[in-house]
Enzyme design. Structure first.
Site, mmCIF file in Angstrom:
data_model
loop_
_atom_site.group_PDB
_atom_site.id
_atom_site.type_symbol
_atom_site.label_atom_id
_atom_site.label_comp_id
_atom_site.label_asym_id
_atom_site.label_seq_id
_atom_site.Cartn_x
_atom_site.Cartn_y
_atom_site.Cartn_z
ATOM 1 N N ARG A 182 60.927 64.995 -48.995
ATOM 2 C CA ARG A 182 61.497 64.049 -48.031
ATOM 3 C C ARG A 182 60.407 63.502 -47.116
ATOM 4 O O ARG A 182 60.646 63.164 -45.969
ATOM 5 C CB ARG A 182 62.601 64.707 -47.203
ATOM 6 C CG ARG A 182 62.218 65.960 -46.458
ATOM 7 C CD ARG A 182 63.345 66.399 -45.543
ATOM 8 N NE ARG A 182 63.056 67.689 -44.907
ATOM 9 C CZ ARG A 182 63.736 68.159 -43.883
ATOM 10 N NH1 ARG A 182 64.715 67.449 -43.348
ATOM 11 N NH2 ARG A 182 63.440 69.330 -43.372
ATOM 12 N N ASP A 238 54.473 77.378 -48.768
ATOM 13 C CA ASP A 238 54.388 75.914 -48.778
ATOM 14 C C ASP A 238 54.464 75.340 -47.372
ATOM 15 O O ASP A 238 54.269 74.130 -47.191
ATOM 16 C CB ASP A 238 55.483 75.308 -49.655
ATOM 17 C CG ASP A 238 56.879 75.779 -49.272
ATOM 18 O OD1 ASP A 238 57.146 76.981 -49.434
ATOM 19 O OD2 ASP A 238 57.691 74.959 -48.823
ATOM 20 N N ASN A 239 54.725 76.183 -46.375
ATOM 21 C CA ASN A 239 54.754 75.739 -44.973
ATOM 22 C C ASN A 239 53.535 76.213 -44.199
ATOM 23 O O ASN A 239 53.524 76.147 -42.975
ATOM 24 C CB ASN A 239 56.015 76.260 -44.280
ATOM 25 C CG ASN A 239 57.292 75.637 -44.824
ATOM 26 O OD1 ASN A 239 57.251 74.569 -45.429
ATOM 27 N ND2 ASN A 239 58.412 76.304 -44.627
#
Length: 494
Positions: free
Chosen positions: A99, A257-258
């Site tokens: 997104r 992934d963060n």
């Protein structure tokens, strides 16, 4: 006479899209999906200055069209970035910007900045979802980037906030929004994991050298550069976690992934600043086991660095990877001890300082004292006059025997280094904030934005940009949430 075509307000930005030039293996070129009937809710003048952009340019309709995904800035090269990751400990072989889209990289005053449009619509990595951000989560991210930055915590920030009446379905129907997120890089641990998992050593090396060239140029060309990149990531992550804990911040979703390879706070969801002290506090109701709780963050940081070390094994020998990973614990211990010593107002380390800190934490936990208020009040404790000018004892059970015993030990420790009350209070006030972004304050700004009124967002940002100042006319922003109201539920969609 034909009128000259209008100059795009972003035409002066110096784009150098080095990530897009890495090639199709690293992401997918894709255009944003424009927001319907966008409204510019806020522009961050401080971030505009970082980019060399005149904030007045944001008043032009072309700026809103760009921030809403309708037009591209001259010189940009949008790409959705590819990565993978461990989510709540489980391996997910492909993720990516589902997104968000990297609009391009701007170089200004010798610094490089990614412009990342979050809420940009579907990409090849959206996994069937709509690729939108809701206004609620966009406001929260916009606010917390400023809050952390002004607390001295490395973080992504945002250039602007855009709202839209476009409906978005989450737990309930909400409205869409976007932010233009700004950071030196959006490369994550998961960016390396995806290539390691596919056995693509060449791409792994290309990405590592890309990060080194732009962010660690002193390592470029060295035989040990990949090992040193891992060590840098380990130490920066350790120091970041120590800073989070010191200000009571809980990220909420520390998946690989963060995690930024540069050690900056990335990807905000169900974060919160802790109020009543509880070491096991997590704001994320999607994390019932507390994997990412306040007291688990140091260990999770190490776990995530170990995943990065594993991903880099095709580039460096195992023993070198272990050496890079081993840098994490001492870096965290050193950074955490330094942060807590500063918060206590101590000038020099002593062997018993850890015991003194542990005693304070037990006291705060026993009485569920507000983390921010208690540390700020501690600066009002005096040595010679035995005074408590800010009511610290009141915050820990009204000054019972346990508080009195700890304060006696604390004053003894202060006398041991001949601490001056005034100088110590000034030092403590410079590291123990009076104001943090409490969840109910963010919610108040969200509700205003949902009504089309960003005035509360303006007021809150003004407070958060001076977190260490007294600001007596803004005392209400220092108070915890009132009892009796319905709790604000946060989840990964937050």
């Amino acid at each position: 006479m034909t009128a000259a075509a209008p100059v795009h307000p972003l035409a002066g930005l110096a784009f150098d899209n080095s990530y897009a030039r890495l090639g199709d293996a690293f992401g997918t070129r894709v255009a944003p999906t424009p927001l319907r009937d966008p409204v510019l809710l806020h522009v961050n003048g401080e971030v505009a200055a970082l980019l060399g952009l005149d904030p007045a340019e944001a008043r032009r309709p072309e700026f809103l069209a760009w921030a809403a995904g309708s037009v591209a800035a001259p010189g940009s090269d949008p790409v959705a970035m590819l990565y993978a990751g461990h989510q709540f400990g489980a391996w997910v072989p492909q993720l990516g910007d589902g997104r968000a889209i990297l609009l391009g990289e701007v170089v200004h005053a010798g610094r490089r900045w990614d412009l990342h449009l979050k809420g940009s619509g579907p990409t090849p990595y959206s996994r069937g979802f709509d690729g939108r951000s809701v206004l609620r989560s966009a406001v929260r991210e916009y606010l917390v980037g400023e809050a952390l930055h002004h607390l001295g915590v490395p973080t992504t920030r945002a250039l602007c906030l855009v709202g839209s009446p476009e409906p978005v379905q989450r737990e309930v129907t909400e409205t869409a929004a976007s932010i233009v997120r700004v950071a030196p890089s959006h490369v994550r641990f998961g960016s390396f994991e995806v290539f390691a998992s596919r056995g693509q050593r060449e791409h792994l090396a290309t990405l590592a050298d890309h990060v080194i060239a732009h962010h660690f140029p002193g390592l470029a060309g060295r035989a040990d550069r990949w090992r040193e990149l891992l060590r840098e990531a380990a130490e920066r992550t350790a120091r970041l976690v120590a800073r989070w804990q010191a200000v009571g911040f809980v990220h909420g979703v520390l998946n690989t992934d963060n995690m930024s390879v540069l050690g900056i706070t990335l990807d905000f969801g169900p974060y919160a600043f802790m109020e009543a002290f509880d070491p096991g506090f997590t704001p994320n109701h999607s994390d019932p086991g507390g994997r990412y709780a306040w007291d688990q963050q140091p260990g999770i940081g190490q776990w995530n660095v170990s995943a990065l070390a594993q991903a880099l094994l095709p580039l460096i020998p195992r023993e070198e990877a272990l050496a890079g990973l081993d840098a994490y614990v001492p870096a965290w211990q050193e950074a955490s001890a330094a942060r807590m010593r500063e918060k206590l107002g101590l000038l020099e380390p002593r062997d018993a300082d850890g015991e003194l800190l542990d005693g304070l934490l037990r006291l705060l936990e026993r009485h569920r004292a507000d983390w921010t208020l208690a540390w700020r009040a501690l600066g009002g404790v005096t040595v010679a006059g035995m005074e408590d000018r800010r009511g610290f004892a009141r915050l820990v059970g009204g000054g019972g025997d346990d508080a009195a015993a700890w304060l006696a030990d604390y004053r003894t420790r202060l006398r041991a280094e001949q601490s001056d009350d005034g100088a110590r209070r000034a030092r403590m006030d410079a590291v123990n904030p009076r104001f943090v972004l409490r969840t109910h304050l963010a919610q108040r700004a969200i509700e205003g934005a949902q009504r089309g009124d960003p005035s509360e967002l303006d007021r809150l940002l003004a407070v958060l940009r001076r977190p260490f100042d007294e600001q007596p006319d803004r005392a209400e922003y220092a108070r915890p949430a009132a009892d009796g109201g319905a709790p604000i539920v946060l989840s990964c969609s937050s």
